[in-house]
Each structure stands twice: as structure tokens, then as C-alpha cells.
Scaffold this motif. Structure first.
Motif, PDB file in Angstrom:
ATOM      1  N   UNK A  51      89.095  45.815 -32.926  1.00  0.00           N
ATOM      2  CA  UNK A  51      88.288  45.130 -33.871  1.00  0.00           C
ATOM      3  C   UNK A  51      86.781  45.343 -33.913  1.00  0.00           C
ATOM      4  N   UNK A  52      85.862  44.595 -34.024  1.00  0.00           N
ATOM      5  CA  UNK A  52      84.464  44.766 -34.097  1.00  0.00           C
ATOM      6  C   UNK A  52      83.738  43.534 -34.310  1.00  0.00           C
ATOM      7  N   UNK A  53      82.311  43.665 -34.299  1.00  0.00           N
ATOM      8  CA  UNK A  53      81.736  42.335 -34.546  1.00  0.00           C
ATOM      9  C   UNK A  53      80.862  42.792 -35.741  1.00  0.00           C
ATOM     10  N   UNK A  74      90.646  41.488 -41.174  1.00  0.00           N
ATOM     11  CA  UNK A  74      89.862  42.814 -40.629  1.00  0.00           C
ATOM     12  C   UNK A  74      90.225  44.081 -41.411  1.00  0.00           C
ATOM     13  N   UNK A  75      91.553  44.164 -41.886  1.00  0.00           N
ATOM     14  CA  UNK A  75      92.031  45.317 -42.649  1.00  0.00           C
ATOM     15  C   UNK A  75      91.447  45.178 -44.203  1.00  0.00           C
ATOM     16  N   UNK A 116      86.942  46.240 -48.232  1.00  0.00           N
ATOM     17  CA  UNK A 116      86.128  45.543 -49.067  1.00  0.00           C
ATOM     18  C   UNK A 116      85.006  44.693 -48.257  1.00  0.00           C
ATOM     19  N   UNK A 117      83.688  45.097 -48.018  1.00  0.00           N
ATOM     20  CA  UNK A 117      82.850  44.419 -47.204  1.00  0.00           C
ATOM     21  C   UNK A 117      82.503  43.030 -47.410  1.00  0.00           C
ATOM     22  N   UNK A 149      87.173  32.547 -42.673  1.00  0.00           N
ATOM     23  CA  UNK A 149      86.853  33.553 -43.447  1.00  0.00           C
ATOM     24  C   UNK A 149      87.798  34.067 -44.507  1.00  0.00           C
ATOM     25  N   UNK A 150      87.388  34.177 -45.855  1.00  0.00           N
ATOM     26  CA  UNK A 150      88.075  34.427 -47.015  1.00  0.00           C
ATOM     27  C   UNK A 150      87.832  35.840 -47.420  1.00  0.00           C
ATOM     28  N   UNK A 151      89.081  36.352 -47.541  1.00  0.00           N
ATOM     29  CA  UNK A 151      88.891  37.950 -48.289  1.00  0.00           C
ATOM     30  C   UNK A 151      90.069  37.914 -49.364  1.00  0.00           C
TER      31      UNK A 151
END
Length: 187
Positions: free
Chosen positions: A129-131, A53-54, A59-60, A18-20
Motif C-alpha cells: 500500500x501507500x500513504x 487502492x487498485x 484513477x486518482x 473512501x469512494x471510488x
């Protein structure tokens, strides 16, 4: 057959990177195994409490790269080292990041295929966290990993999967049949 208590043993599990971007606009990546196709143009990923997650809360947008035998060591590294404790962790991977043209997230060009995504929904959001359910905005594939029909070739990519039973990575092998076709032999 031997019985086991329920475990997260759905096999195989993709190794997703996952890239952010962090608060300073630096590329960040994490290894996520619990994800999959949600709908025709959507994916779902279980996110614990991570620096990623942060970043997603701010930014979604994000990217999802599919780990390979060639990227396995660095892919494992970004799963065991947190950017919270080591903001410079990406330098050790040796990966090249470029800005996505479709979402506000980094594209790691060392991977054969990348999904560019945008969060549509967060499910069961809590302190742990979350899905996420995310729209796949675009798919990028390195041309050297395309089959004769011009589409991504899974065998050429050297993809790996996570074995949650023994905590191993396994390489995906050769094609052994034709989906939606081989079963017709039994009609």
C-alpha cells in the motif's frame, strides 16, 4: 501510569468511507480509519492493499464520506468485505451513489458531509500500500446538517469515531467549549 508498547492508538480516529469507481465504472467504498488533515486544503490517508487502492492507481480521484451512527453498520460492512471477493458488496449497503460533479468518483448521498478529492502525492508506495496526500477539491454538505451560520454542524451529523484500543465505534457528543476562546480565561 501503565506503559504500553507503541500501538495505533491516536484518539479519536475518524471513520472515513473512501469512494471510488472500479474497472467497470461501478461505485465502490471502503472504511479507512487512519487518516486526517494534512494541510489547510489537503488530507492524508494510509491505504493498505485493497480493491480501492487498485481503483486509486487507475484513477486518482475519490470521495471521503464521514460515517455516522445511521450509516455505522454499512460503514463497518464495507470495511470487512472486499470488492475483490464480492464485487456486488455495495448493493447490501443500501447507499445511493451519484456521480460527483468535481472529481471522477461516486458521492454517497446517505452521508451528511463528503470531501471530493484528488491524489497529489503517494508516499512510501510498496506492495502493501501507500500513504496518500490528497487535495480537497470541494466539500458537499447536506443542508439538513447545517448550523444557523450555514456551515456543517458536527452535533447534528451524528458522526462516529473508531476506538482502536477496543475496536469499537463511539458517537461524538455535544459541544463542551469554544476553541481559540476558552483558554483566554487563563491569560
Amino acid at each position: 501510569m501503565k506503559s504500553f508498547e507503541p500501538q495505533p492508538w491516536l484518539l479519536p480516529q475518524p471513520v472515513l468511507i473512501i469512494g471510488t469507481y472500479d474497472e467497470q465504472g461501478r461505485p465502490n467504498a471502503m472504511n479507512a480509519a487512519w487518516g486526517g488533515q494534512w494541510d489547510m486544503k489537503e488530507i492524508m490517508i494510509s491505504m493498505g492493499k485493497h480493491a480501492t487502492t487498485e481503483n486509486l492507481n487507475r484513477q486518482g480521484d475519490f470521495t471521503v464520506a464521514f460515517a455516522t451512527q445511521a450509516t455505522m453498520t454499512a460503514a463497518d460492512y464495507v470495511g470487512i468485505v472486499s470488492a475483490k471477493n464480492n464485487p456486488q458488496k455495495m448493493e447490501k449497503t443500501g447507499w445511493t451513489a451519484v456521480r460527483s460533479e468535481n472529481v471522477d468518483a461516486p458521492v454517497f448521498t446517505d452521508f451528511p458531509m463528503i470531501f471530493e478529492c484528488r491524489i497529489k502525492e503517494k508516499i512510501h508506495e510498496s506492495d502493501t500500500g501507500y500513504y496518500i496526500v490528497a487535495e480537497v477539491v470541494n466539500i458537499l454538505a447536506d443542508e439538513k446538517y447545517l448550523a444557523n451560520d450555514g456551515k456543517p454542524d458536527m452535533e447534528k451529523m451524528g458522526l462516529i469515531v473508531f476506538d482502536p484500543v477496543h475496536h469499537n465505534y463511539a458517537g461524538l457528543g455535544q459541544t463542551v467549549g469554544k476553541a481559540f476562546s476558552d483558554g483566554k480565561k487563563l491569560k
